[in-house]
Design an enzyme around this catalytic site. Structure first.
Site: not given
Ligand code: PMP
Length: 305
Positions: A157
């Site tokens: 991220k």
């Molecule tokens: N893809 C991206 C690019 C994101 O930023 C997120 C949000 N964190 C997600 C998918 C979903 O991940 P999560 O379920 O861990 O929030």
């Protein structure tokens, strides 16, 4: 909460208004930060706040940090404790969004990752819904491509990579859509701007694999487990073509902010009968109970404040 909230910043807890970086900060100039997004869900009957899977979120944050040559003196356990300390201090009694970051903190000019000191910060914001149409999202296929693992790894991220997400989101919204599905360099569906995607075809739940340039979502992982264990569904992680979405029975997107949102139309084609389907509806109800601490079987996913 009454008054100003607090943040963890440069090694101590400070009032939120004092948690400020310089204009010369490396991460601000070059996008060299990694971040997390964790939700706290308020249960009104029990008068308790539950944090959803903080250990998993912090493990992913530390993994993202490792990819970006960052050092963090904390592990997932101490980061969770620090988060609980912040939440308790401000006595939050509502849904919140917790944003931890590791970032390159030097003030010098120079693009690189090595030999730059890192900092850790955590702040908390009040949080209400993320999307207007959680039960009937209208998505488009973005004309942008997802950042590739050989460009900026989507698996981490990384702040800089969210310029890609922002382009995707704004073009979709300004074009009249709620969200977009993004193709990777091979032309397969990867995910949305900040959400993972699932489709149901012939009763099988299908989602792109972690090797198709997705963020390894914690909600995605939770949904896979619930679909298998509670709904008895077969779940397959494999590449998904764009035409499969339009002919699927159901489609939905998952993420910390949105939780589970039904996709009922892709460009000008309805999905299934154009209404939220039964698998999506059941998963939404289940997740909502779990995150608010109302399902003892999945209590291990929650940390009570
Ligand atoms: N893809 C991206 C690019 C994101 O930023 C997120 C949000 N964190 C997600 C998918 C979903 O991940 P999560 O379920 O861990 O929030």
């Amino acid at each position: 909460m009454a008054g100003e909230s607090h943040a963890y910043f440069e090694g101590k807890i400070v009032p939120f208004s004092e948690a400020k970086v310089s204009v010369a900060t490396h991460a601000f100039n070059y996008g060299t930060a990694v971040f997390g997004g964790i939700r706290g869900f308020w249960n009104e009957e029990a008068k308790r706040l539950f944090v959803f899977r903080p250990f998993d979120h912090y493990r992913r944050l530390l993994m993202s940090g490792r990819m970006m040559l960052m050092e963090c003196k904390y592990d997932e356990e101490s980061l969770t404790q620090l988060t609980l300390e912040l939440l308790r201090m401000d006595n939050w009694q509502r849904d919140v969004y917790i944003r931890p970051m590791l970032y390159k903190a030097s003030l010098g000019i120079g693009v690189r990752l090595h030999d730059i000191p890192d900092e850790t910060c955590i702040y908390v914001l009040p949080f209400d819904g993320y999307l207007k149409h959680e039960e009937d999202m209208h998505v488009t296929i973005s004309s942008w491509r997802r950042v590739d693992d050989n460009v900026i790894p989507a698996r981490g991220k990384v702040s800089g990579a969210y310029a890609n997400s922002a382009l995707i989101k704004s073009d979709a919204v300004q074009g009249g859509f709620d969200e977009a599905l993004v193709l990777d360099q091979n032309g397969h569906i990867s995910e949305g701007s900040a959400m993972n995607v699932f489709i149901v075809r012939n009763g099988v739940l299908i989602t792109p694999p972690v090797t198709d340039n997705i963020l390894e979502g914690i909600t995605r992982r939770s949904v896979i487990e619930l679909a298998k264990n509670e709904l008895g569904l077969q779940v397959v992680e494999r590449s998904v073509d764009r035409t499969e979405v339009a002919i699927s029975e159901e489609a939905f997107m998952t993420g910390t902010a949105v939780q589970i949102a039904a996709v009922t139309k892709v460009d000008y084609r309805p999905i299934g009968n154009g209404k939220m389907g039964p698998v999506t509806a059941q998963l939404r109800t289940m997740m909502n109970d779990i995150t608010r601490g109302k399902n003892p079987k999945y209590e291990r996913w929650n940390v009570a404040v």
